[in-house]
Motif scaffolding. Structure first.
Motif, short mmCIF file in Angstrom:
data_model
loop_
_atom_site.label_atom_id
_atom_site.label_comp_id
_atom_site.label_asym_id
_atom_site.label_seq_id
_atom_site.Cartn_x
_atom_site.Cartn_y
_atom_site.Cartn_z
N MET A 134 0.83 -1.20 0.00
CA MET A 134 0.00 0.00 0.00
C MET A 134 0.86 1.25 0.00
O MET A 134 0.55 2.23 -0.69
CB MET A 134 -0.93 0.00 1.22
CG MET A 134 -2.00 -1.07 1.20
SD MET A 134 -2.90 -1.13 2.77
CE MET A 134 -3.64 0.49 2.81
N TRP A 135 1.96 1.22 0.75
CA TRP A 135 2.85 2.39 0.82
C TRP A 135 3.39 2.74 -0.56
O TRP A 135 3.47 3.92 -0.93
CB TRP A 135 4.00 2.08 1.79
CG TRP A 135 5.10 3.10 1.78
CD1 TRP A 135 6.30 3.02 1.15
CD2 TRP A 135 5.09 4.38 2.45
NE1 TRP A 135 7.05 4.15 1.37
CE2 TRP A 135 6.33 5.00 2.16
CE3 TRP A 135 4.18 5.04 3.26
CZ2 TRP A 135 6.66 6.26 2.67
CZ3 TRP A 135 4.51 6.30 3.75
CH2 TRP A 135 5.73 6.88 3.45
N ARG A 136 3.75 1.72 -1.33
CA ARG A 136 4.31 1.98 -2.65
C ARG A 136 3.27 2.56 -3.60
O ARG A 136 3.63 3.21 -4.59
CB ARG A 136 4.91 0.69 -3.22
CG ARG A 136 6.18 0.25 -2.51
CD ARG A 136 6.91 -0.85 -3.27
NE ARG A 136 6.26 -2.14 -3.12
CZ ARG A 136 6.53 -2.99 -2.14
NH1 ARG A 136 7.42 -2.69 -1.22
NH2 ARG A 136 5.91 -4.16 -2.09
N MET A 137 2.00 2.37 -3.31
CA MET A 137 0.93 2.89 -4.16
C MET A 137 0.44 4.26 -3.73
O MET A 137 -0.34 4.90 -4.44
CB MET A 137 -0.25 1.90 -4.16
CG MET A 137 0.09 0.53 -4.76
SD MET A 137 -1.24 -0.68 -4.49
CE MET A 137 -2.60 0.12 -5.34
N MET A 138 0.88 4.73 -2.55
CA MET A 138 0.38 6.01 -2.02
C MET A 138 1.02 7.18 -2.74
O MET A 138 2.15 7.11 -3.24
CB MET A 138 0.67 6.08 -0.52
CG MET A 138 -0.15 5.10 0.31
SD MET A 138 0.43 4.91 2.02
CE MET A 138 -0.01 6.51 2.71
N ARG A 143 1.73 9.87 1.71
CA ARG A 143 2.90 9.40 2.47
C ARG A 143 3.29 10.40 3.55
O ARG A 143 3.66 9.99 4.66
CB ARG A 143 4.08 9.16 1.53
CG ARG A 143 3.92 7.95 0.63
CD ARG A 143 5.18 7.73 -0.18
NE ARG A 143 5.09 6.52 -0.99
CZ ARG A 143 6.11 6.02 -1.68
NH1 ARG A 143 7.29 6.64 -1.67
NH2 ARG A 143 5.95 4.91 -2.38
N ARG A 144 3.24 11.67 3.23
CA ARG A 144 3.61 12.69 4.23
C ARG A 144 2.65 12.65 5.42
O ARG A 144 3.08 12.74 6.57
CB ARG A 144 3.64 14.07 3.58
CG ARG A 144 4.88 14.34 2.75
CD ARG A 144 4.99 15.81 2.39
NE ARG A 144 3.96 16.23 1.45
CZ ARG A 144 4.07 16.19 0.15
NH1 ARG A 144 5.19 15.72 -0.41
NH2 ARG A 144 3.09 16.61 -0.64
N PHE A 148 3.59 11.63 9.19
CA PHE A 148 3.30 12.58 10.26
C PHE A 148 2.49 11.91 11.37
O PHE A 148 2.77 12.10 12.56
CB PHE A 148 2.51 13.77 9.69
CG PHE A 148 1.96 14.70 10.73
CD1 PHE A 148 2.77 15.63 11.36
CD2 PHE A 148 0.61 14.63 11.09
CE1 PHE A 148 2.26 16.48 12.34
CE2 PHE A 148 0.09 15.47 12.06
CZ PHE A 148 0.93 16.40 12.69
N ALA A 149 1.48 11.13 11.00
CA ALA A 149 0.62 10.51 12.00
C ALA A 149 1.39 9.56 12.91
O ALA A 149 1.05 9.42 14.09
CB ALA A 149 -0.52 9.75 11.31
#
Length: 343
Positions: A134-138, A143-144, A148-149
């Protein structure tokens, strides 16, 4: 297998039900002693002529607010003050004091309990967790926001981020009619700061109003993070998710000294709480001691190395079935790119 697991979970919840009985006299006795500690530390913070004593009392006040919040938390779960209108009114006022609008808390926290560790799902009422895929598709913006969260400053700065930013501001902007009490709670908070500052000076306002809530919100935000982001957590996707598994394998036991269990209202027994949120906080250790299935949870603690290690966990890797760090993810990406580069 999943149906068998669901039956075992249902049986375990039934086994925990005797501990969900509230002893009203115990609730009131513990509440009275907590208020006494809160009042004493507040008076010292307000009127001590020595600033080091004020700061020490402020820390105690902040930790006591964490315990008071657990009463509010349990009340919203229906675990304490079940048949007391006076107790309910006090808890709603307490919600304003600790910057948690009661309606917003109920909606977000109930959602969290229904969807704890359910991959992949919404992050309402919890810290977001995404898979490496999922990260690679964001997008870069997504991503920022995700980074941050889960940033340590965001977690420990929960006074600004989780409570003022999330519980109050974001909830009000999302639904002003339903969440109007959030801005009023914030206004009352700033009014207290102004009144104490005007009559007793800015340092006393800092020590008696701002710092205790900053400590309480930061401690609460980290506790919540650590209880659902730890080494050994066993996340599942929506198809194989079960309530019983999420409670026992995706909620940690937070080991701490007895005095800290007092200040944090036994919230360290988080796996027991997630199994049956109707159990009053003062009966969680009793339930754990009596039920063998609750006696082998994943554990975490307050050691600096443990805290730092948990804060580094960022993404869920579905291949290794564990939470990994940014550095581990970067190494994985590099390893995947090397064969292609070699060709």
């Amino acid at each position: 297998m999943k149906s068998d697991e669901r039956r075992a979970g249902a049986a375990l919840i039934r086994q925990s039900k005797p501990f969900s009985e509230e002893d009203a006299s115990t609730t009131w006795r513990l509440w009275a002693s907590t208020v006494a500690v809160w009042a004493a530390s507040l008076l010292v913070t307000l009127f001590s002529p020595f600033w080091p004593v004020q700061l020490l009392a402020s820390v105690v006040l902040g930790l006591t607010i964490v315990r008071m919040f657990i009463f509010f938390h349990d009340y919203k779960h229906g675990a304490v003050f079940r048949d007391s209108k006076v107790g309910g009114m006090m808890m709603d006022l307490l919600g304003w004091y600790v910057l948690v609008p009661p309606q917003v808390w109920r909606e977000t926290h109930d959602y969290h309990h229904r969807n704890n560790a359910r991959m992949v799902g919404a992050s309402i009422g919890s810290y977001p967790t995404v898979t490496t895929k999922m990260w690679r598709m964001m997008t870069p913006t997504q991503r920022r926001w995700y980074s941050f969260a889960r940033h340590p400053l965001t977690i420990f700065g929960g006074y600004f981020t989780v409570f003022i930013g999330g519980m109050i501001t974001a909830s009000f902007l999302r639904s002003p009619k339903e969440n109007w009490d959030g801005p009023l709670a914030l206004l009352a908070h700033f009014a207290m700061l102004g009144i104490v500052g005007y009559f007793l000076g800015p340092f006393t306002a800092f020590a008696a109003v701002f710092l205790p809530l900053f400590i309480a919100c930061g401690a609460g935000s980290y506790l919540f993070y650590a209880q659902h982001n730890f080494h050994g957590i066993e996340l599942r996707d929506r198809r194989s998710w079960t309530y019983h598994h999420a409670a026992l394998r995706c909620s940690s036991m937070f080991d701490m000294p007895a005095v800290m269990h007092w200040f944090t209202g036994n919230i360290g027994y988080h796996h027991v709480h997630h199994l049956n949120h109707k159990i009053p906080f003062y009966r969680l250790p009793e339930a754990m001691d009596a039920i063998p299935e609750l006696q082998n949870p994943h554990r975490t603690n307050w050691s600096p190395s443990e805290v730092w290690g948990l804060l580094q966990l960022k993404l869920w890797d579905q291949d290794s079935e564990r939470l990994i760090t940014w550095a581990e993810h970067a190494e994985m990406v590099n390893n995947q790119q090397r064969p292609a580069a070699a060709k």
